[in-house]
Scaffold this active site. Structure first.
Site, PDB file in Angstrom:
ATOM      1  N   LYS A 175       0.835  -1.199   0.000  1.00 41.29           N
ATOM      2  CA  LYS A 175       0.000   0.000   0.000  1.00 41.29           C
ATOM      3  C   LYS A 175       0.874   1.255   0.000  1.00 41.29           C
ATOM      4  CE  LYS A 175      -1.705  -1.469   3.804  1.00 41.29           C
ATOM      5  NZ  LYS A 175      -2.460  -1.710   5.054  1.00 41.29           N
ATOM      6  N   THR A 207      -8.673   9.057   8.336  1.00 37.79           N
ATOM      7  CA  THR A 207      -8.195   7.815   7.719  1.00 37.79           C
ATOM      8  C   THR A 207      -7.827   6.762   8.761  1.00 37.79           C
ATOM      9  OG1 THR A 207      -5.946   8.725   7.624  1.00 37.79           O
ATOM     10  CG2 THR A 207      -7.336   8.999   5.661  1.00 37.79           C
ATOM     11  N   GLY A 209      -7.796   3.577  10.731  1.00 41.90           N
ATOM     12  CA  GLY A 209      -8.336   2.243  10.518  1.00 41.90           C
ATOM     13  C   GLY A 209      -8.415   1.813   9.074  1.00 41.90           C
ATOM     14  N   THR A 210      -7.837   2.575   8.155  1.00 44.64           N
ATOM     15  CA  THR A 210      -7.933   2.187   6.743  1.00 44.64           C
ATOM     16  C   THR A 210      -7.252   0.847   6.471  1.00 44.64           C
ATOM     17  OG1 THR A 210      -6.019   3.609   6.308  1.00 44.64           O
ATOM     18  CG2 THR A 210      -8.190   4.508   5.782  1.00 44.64           C
ATOM     19  N   GLY A 211      -6.102   0.605   7.110  1.00 44.76           N
ATOM     20  CA  GLY A 211      -5.394  -0.652   6.882  1.00 44.76           C
ATOM     21  C   GLY A 211      -6.161  -1.854   7.394  1.00 44.76           C
ATOM     22  N   CYS A 212      -6.690  -1.741   8.615  1.00 45.30           N
ATOM     23  CA  CYS A 212      -7.498  -2.817   9.188  1.00 45.30           C
ATOM     24  C   CYS A 212      -8.723  -3.079   8.324  1.00 45.30           C
ATOM     25  CB  CYS A 212      -7.955  -2.447  10.597  1.00 45.30           C
ATOM     26  SG  CYS A 212      -6.642  -2.032  11.763  1.00 45.30           S
TER      27      CYS A 212
END
Length: 279
Positions: A175, A207, A209-212
């Site tokens: 990412k 943004t 928590g975008t990865g989770c």
């Protein structure tokens, strides 16, 4: 409701990331989410203030009981905190869910900068967890830690993603959100080649928590039978919509609108017992 996902990750008291985001994402995409919690965190949009690990024996029990009863069509791991936790999780998943696709998000640092993985645990992550994964979803700082070198720009991402395959995962979604510029680039690398995903960057501080959310959305897609590229594409579209609809909460990195897929008018018609139009 289709697709069972067991999520092994930490709890976010602010509700924007971790287990809370995972549950919301899988539900919003029509799947069923069960959990095994690795740690409790005290945090809000301004950062993580405390971490309380869950004892590994109890973590093992959570995983074992869920998988022996409910089962899973896909697995997702997030914050694992330390080496004993990683070893326990890998042992239980290998014993109780062999062959079930695993989406491993190698969570190392919170959005606000607080470390979520002890430095000595990186070796265990690389040695045990990554080879079990159907896909890993590192951001650029995490990928740099795993590779031991910098990834300076988007042009370097395809080679870096391909190099990460050497750690044993069957696919890598690298990412590029930490880079600057108007375009956001993610790279999906598999043994068959590299796929580039690109969108215009959304300028926002909301943004958290975008990865989770992305990793759990991918896991939901795999649980529902989507091929990996299609699962990634749908997950990215969902996260983008959730960012655009973010409610603007908190003074720091605010949460997404995980319920962006919910149609209140449709829900009201169902509650009233009315027929829904096709589609």
């Amino acid at each position: 409701m289709k697709g069972r996902v067991l999520i092994v990750a930490g709890s976010d008291s602010g509700g924007g990331a971790g287990i809370q985001a995972d549950l919301k994402a899988v539900t919003a995409l029509g799947g069923y989410a069960a959990t095994a919690i690795t740690a409790l965190t005290a945090q809000n949009t301004e950062g993580v203030q405390g971490v309380l690990p869950v004892p590994t024996d109890f973590l093992r029990q959570q995983i074992r009981l869920v998988l022996r009863d409910i089962g899973a069509d896909a697995l997702k791991t997030g914050m694992l905190h330390d080496a004993p936790t990683i070893e326990a999780v890998c042992d239980e998943l290998a014993a109780e869910a062999p062959g079930v696709p695993l989406v491993a998000d190698p969570v190392m640092v919170a959005k606000g900068g607080h470390p979520l993985l002890q430095p000595e645990a990186v070796e265990a992550l690389s040695r045990r967890l990554l080879p079990m994964a159907a896909v890993i979803t590192p951001n650029l700082p995490e990928a740099e830690t795993l590779l031991g070198r910098r990834i300076p720009n988007a042009a370097a991402m395809p080679e870096a993603a391909t190099a990460l395959l050497g750690l044993g995962a069957r696919a890598v979604l690298l990412k590029g959100g930490h880079l600057t510029g108007d375009r956001l680039v993610d790279i999906l690398a598999t043994p068959a080649g590299v796929t580039r995903f690109e969108d215009r960057r959304i300028e926002t501080r909301h943004t958290h928590g975008t990865g989770c959310t992305l990793a759990s959305a991918i896991a939901a897609g795999l649980a529902q039978g989507l091929a990996l590229p299609e699962a990634v594409a749908r997950a990215r579209a969902y996260v983008r919509a959730a960012i655009l609809a973010a409610p603007g909460l908190g003074r720091g990195h605010g949460p997404l609108d995980h319920g962006v897929t919910i149609d209140p008018a449709r829900l009201a018609r169902l509650a009233a017992g009315q027929a829904l139009p096709p589609g």
